[in-house]
Design an enzyme around this catalytic site. Structure first.
Site, PDB file in Angstrom:
ATOM      1  N   TYR A 261       0.647  -1.288  -0.077  1.00  0.00           N
ATOM      2  CA  TYR A 261      -0.213   0.249  -0.003  1.00  0.00           C
ATOM      3  C   TYR A 261       1.115   1.203   0.202  1.00  0.00           C
ATOM      4  O   TYR A 261       1.299   1.673   1.078  1.00  0.00           O
ATOM      5  CB  TYR A 261      -0.757   0.068   1.125  1.00  0.00           C
TER       6      TYR A 261
ATOM      7  N   PHE B 231     -13.207  -4.025  -0.207  1.00  0.00           N
ATOM      8  CA  PHE B 231     -14.076  -3.381  -0.575  1.00  0.00           C
ATOM      9  C   PHE B 231     -15.799  -2.860   0.300  1.00  0.00           C
ATOM     10  O   PHE B 231     -16.688  -2.976  -0.488  1.00  0.00           O
ATOM     11  CB  PHE B 231     -14.390  -3.591  -2.330  1.00  0.00           C
ATOM     12  N   PRO B 232     -15.440  -2.925   1.181  1.00  0.00           N
ATOM     13  CA  PRO B 232     -17.119  -2.524   1.846  1.00  0.00           C
ATOM     14  C   PRO B 232     -17.432  -1.021   1.676  1.00  0.00           C
ATOM     15  O   PRO B 232     -18.902  -1.439   2.359  1.00  0.00           O
ATOM     16  CB  PRO B 232     -16.689  -2.442   2.930  1.00  0.00           C
ATOM     17  N   LEU B 233     -16.919  -0.195   0.315  1.00  0.00           N
ATOM     18  CA  LEU B 233     -18.237  -0.064   0.552  1.00  0.00           C
ATOM     19  C   LEU B 233     -18.296   0.709  -0.994  1.00  0.00           C
ATOM     20  O   LEU B 233     -18.765   1.611  -1.859  1.00  0.00           O
ATOM     21  CB  LEU B 233     -17.350   1.385   0.879  1.00  0.00           C
TER      22      LEU B 233
ATOM     23  N   GLY C 154     -16.095  -0.994  -4.621  1.00  0.00           N
ATOM     24  CA  GLY C 154     -15.397  -0.824  -5.351  1.00  0.00           C
ATOM     25  C   GLY C 154     -15.001  -2.185  -6.244  1.00  0.00           C
ATOM     26  O   GLY C 154     -15.668  -3.267  -6.711  1.00  0.00           O
TER      27      GLY C 154
ATOM     28  N   LEU D 213     -26.603  -3.606  -2.781  1.00  0.00           N
ATOM     29  CA  LEU D 213     -27.295  -2.711  -2.558  1.00  0.00           C
ATOM     30  C   LEU D 213     -27.982  -1.684  -3.691  1.00  0.00           C
ATOM     31  O   LEU D 213     -26.435  -0.533  -3.693  1.00  0.00           O
ATOM     32  CB  LEU D 213     -27.182  -2.233  -1.419  1.00  0.00           C
TER      33      LEU D 213
END
Length: 282
Positions: A60, A207-209, A211, A218
């Site tokens: 990262y 990628f919880p939001l 991506g 949802l």
């Protein structure tokens, strides 16, 4: 959400809403480096707000800005309850994108590099990250996971995890050494999630939001309706829905913005009603 905490490996208590470090150094793997001062400020504020689980990786970063070095600069001396998880396996290509995979002989050096960059004598949790940016691929992971198991036996690693794996790879790893966490993309997770829940293993969706490949269970209309009803943002509804899936789920939304950090972490107090989305099935 039945509990705000999860016991990792029976000896580490994690707040279920943690922080993903990928966006501290850059917004995307192809994007420019962020100002290091911003990442340091975000990390310090995250810990102030109760985060005690930070998910990072040695790959990262970009240029002179790397997430592990930001974590060390911002947070040392580390709090006793802070758990830092890292991932090894991917190798950066000449373009700075993690496009290669380490061989078993290369994994020790990657673990030792994370120890140095983070300023630690032992890593709390190390995932073997398998494959590229696509889904799990079915290749054997036994030789690579066995190396991490040896490093655990030597005391360099406390707990082991696997990332981007299918059911067969998960079983393969568990036959070699205890697995305390699985980190896969959240979509299509239910069968593996159920196995983790039964075994007391953490399931940590990346990628919880949104991506990755762009899939999302949802849609915008669902999110908008739920957010309006709850007086929340769409991101907060996503995070709350993720945590509602199972008491074994840990959420690690990441950001390089203080405002977004505060927004994300406020989702821990969001109570979904029966009419709201309660899972993120793919």
């Amino acid at each position: 959400m039945t509990s705000r905490t999860f016991s990792l490996g029976g000896d580490l208590t994690l707040n279920r809403l943690g922080f993903g470090a990928m966006r501290l150094a850059m917004s995307t793997f192809n994007g420019p480096a962020r100002a290091p001062e911003s990442g340091i400020a975000v990390l310090r504020r995250a810990v102030e707000l109760g985060v005690n689980h930070i998910d990072t990786a040695g790959f990262y970063g970009r240029g002179a800005v790397w997430a592990n070095e930001l974590i060390r600069t911002a947070l040392t001396p580390y709090r006793d309850d802070l758990v830092i998880a890292t991932k090894v396996g991917p190798l950066l290509g000449p373009d700075g994108v993690p496009s290669g995979q380490a061989t078993p002989d290369q994994l020790r050096a990657l673990v030792e590099a994370d120890l140095r960059a983070l300023g630690l004598d032992r890593l709390d949790l190390v995932y073997l990250r398998v494959g590229g940016v696509t889904g799990p691929g079915g290749e054997s992971i036994a030789d690579r996971f066995a190396v991490l198991a040896e490093l655990r036996a030597e005391g360099l690693i406390r707990h082991l995890g696997v990332s981007n794996v299918d059911a067969a790879q998960f079983a393969e790893a568990r036959a070699i050494a205890p697995v305390t966490a699985v980190q896969n993309q959240y979509t299509g997770a239910m069968e593996l999630l159920a196995e983790c829940e039964d075994a007391g293993i953490a399931y940590v969706p990346y990628f919880p939001l949104g991506g990755g490949d762009g899939r999302d269970s949802l849609d915008a209309e669902q999110l908008g309706e739920a957010a309006a009803r709850l007086g929340a943002t769409a991101a907060q509804v996503r995070i709350a829905s993720l945590l509602a899936m199972s008491p074994s789920v840990l959420a690690i939304p990441g950001t390089g913005s203080l405002d977004h950090l505060e927004e994300n972490l406020a989702a821990i107090d969001l109570a979904l009603g029966g009419e709201d989305p309660s899972d993120l099935r793919g």
